[in-house]
Design an enzyme around this catalytic site. Structure first.
Site, PDB file in Angstrom:
ATOM      1  NE  ARG A  35      -3.816  -2.272   2.172  1.00 20.78           N
ATOM      2  CZ  ARG A  35      -4.659  -2.725   1.238  1.00 20.78           C
ATOM      3  NH1 ARG A  35      -4.910  -1.985   0.160  1.00 20.78           N
ATOM      4  NH2 ARG A  35      -5.252  -3.902   1.357  1.00 20.78           N
ATOM      5  CG  ASP A  36       1.500   5.508  -2.406  1.00 20.21           C
ATOM      6  OD1 ASP A  36       2.057   5.491  -3.515  1.00 20.21           O
ATOM      7  OD2 ASP A  36       1.660   6.432  -1.584  1.00 20.21           O
ATOM      8  CB  ILE A  37       3.479   5.910   2.629  1.00 21.29           C
ATOM      9  CG1 ILE A  37       3.574   6.089   4.135  1.00 21.29           C
ATOM     10  CG2 ILE A  37       4.007   7.128   1.885  1.00 21.29           C
ATOM     11  CD1 ILE A  37       5.010   6.148   4.645  1.00 21.29           C
ATOM     12  CG  ASN A  81       3.805   8.797 -12.264  1.00 17.54           C
ATOM     13  OD1 ASN A  81       2.938   8.917 -13.126  1.00 17.54           O
ATOM     14  ND2 ASN A  81       3.525   8.814 -10.969  1.00 17.54           N
ATOM     15  CG  HIS A 102       6.824   2.873  -8.445  1.00 14.50           C
ATOM     16  ND1 HIS A 102       8.061   3.482  -8.554  1.00 14.50           N
ATOM     17  CD2 HIS A 102       5.924   3.873  -8.339  1.00 14.50           C
ATOM     18  CE1 HIS A 102       7.911   4.790  -8.492  1.00 14.50           C
ATOM     19  NE2 HIS A 102       6.620   5.058  -8.371  1.00 14.50           N
TER      20      HIS A 102
HETATM   21  P1  5GP Z   1       6.115   8.151  -7.985  1.00 17.78           P
HETATM   22  O1  5GP Z   1       5.869   9.573  -7.564  1.00 17.78           O
HETATM   23  O2  5GP Z   1       7.596   7.851  -8.065  1.00 17.78           O
HETATM   24  O3  5GP Z   1       5.364   7.704  -9.192  1.00 17.78           O
HETATM   25  O4  5GP Z   1       5.511   7.263  -6.811  1.00 17.78           O
HETATM   26  C1  5GP Z   1       6.179   7.047  -5.616  1.00 17.78           C
HETATM   27  C2  5GP Z   1       5.128   6.658  -4.610  1.00 17.78           C
HETATM   28  O5  5GP Z   1       5.780   6.091  -3.493  1.00 17.78           O
HETATM   29  C3  5GP Z   1       4.303   7.835  -4.093  1.00 17.78           C
HETATM   30  O6  5GP Z   1       2.923   7.627  -4.377  1.00 17.78           O
HETATM   31  C4  5GP Z   1       4.590   7.846  -2.598  1.00 17.78           C
HETATM   32  O7  5GP Z   1       3.468   8.168  -1.816  1.00 17.78           O
HETATM   33  C5  5GP Z   1       5.083   6.439  -2.346  1.00 17.78           C
HETATM   34  N1  5GP Z   1       6.018   6.322  -1.237  1.00 17.78           N
HETATM   35  C6  5GP Z   1       7.075   7.132  -0.967  1.00 17.78           C
HETATM   36  N2  5GP Z   1       7.713   6.710   0.137  1.00 17.78           N
HETATM   37  C7  5GP Z   1       7.037   5.609   0.582  1.00 17.78           C
HETATM   38  C8  5GP Z   1       7.217   4.733   1.682  1.00 17.78           C
HETATM   39  O8  5GP Z   1       8.134   4.868   2.498  1.00 17.78           O
HETATM   40  N3  5GP Z   1       6.319   3.709   1.811  1.00 17.78           N
HETATM   41  C9  5GP Z   1       5.276   3.522   0.932  1.00 17.78           C
HETATM   42  N4  5GP Z   1       4.476   2.501   1.164  1.00 17.78           N
HETATM   43  N5  5GP Z   1       5.103   4.343  -0.133  1.00 17.78           N
HETATM   44  C10 5GP Z   1       5.959   5.359  -0.310  1.00 17.78           C
END
Ligand code: 5GP
Ligand code: ZN
Length: 114
Positions: A29-31, A87, A100
């Site tokens: 799950r996203d944080i 992204n 991801h």
């Molecule tokens: P991006 O912006 O690279 O497409 O997505 C990165 C995602 O990773 C973001 O939606 C962000 O909320 C998530 N994220 C960042 N740090 C953490 C973390 O420590 N744990 C989790 N579960 N998600 C994270």
């Protein structure tokens, strides 16, 4: 990659809220969720961005998509539908440089994206 957040999760150094895993991917799950279901599907192998994918590891993308579909079924959002997003770099909004797939569902998504 010692300095990569998602590699640390794959290695078990940081424990995310895992919802699915297999030999190739980890899904958690996203944080900072943007929908009631917001799961990140991460390959165990480090690939920084989509630009770094090549023919040798392109099969990872299919495995990530299959995992996302499995998680969607597990979360009960498969029939109503969901969105998958990857992204890339600054204009794509990438902030973690280990590829991801975002799986978003539980509400209707807008189009075009912001
Ligand atoms: P991006 O912006 O690279 O497409 O997505 C990165 C995602 O990773 C973001 O939606 C962000 O909320 C998530 N994220 C960042 N740090 C953490 C973390 O420590 N744990 C989790 N579960 N998600 C994270
Ligand atoms: Zn990594």
């Amino acid at each position: 990659m010692t300095d990569c957040l998602f590699c640390k999760m794959v290695a078990g150094e940081i424990t995310p809220d895992t919802v699915y895993e297999n030999d190739d991917v980890l899904a958690f799950r996203d944080i900072n969720p943007q929908a009631s279901t917001h799961v990140l599907v991460v390959p165990r192998q480090h690939v920084a961005t989509l630009n770094d994918l090549d023919a040798a590891n392109a099969d990872l993308i299919g495995k990530m998509m299959l995992a996302a579909a499995a998680v969607a079924k597990q979360e009960g959002i498969a029939e109503q539908g969901y969105r998958t997003v990857m992204n890339c770099n600054a204009h794509g909004g990438q902030t973690v440089f280990h590829i991801h797939l975002h799986l978003l569902g539980g509400r209707a998504m807008g189009w075009p994206p912001g």
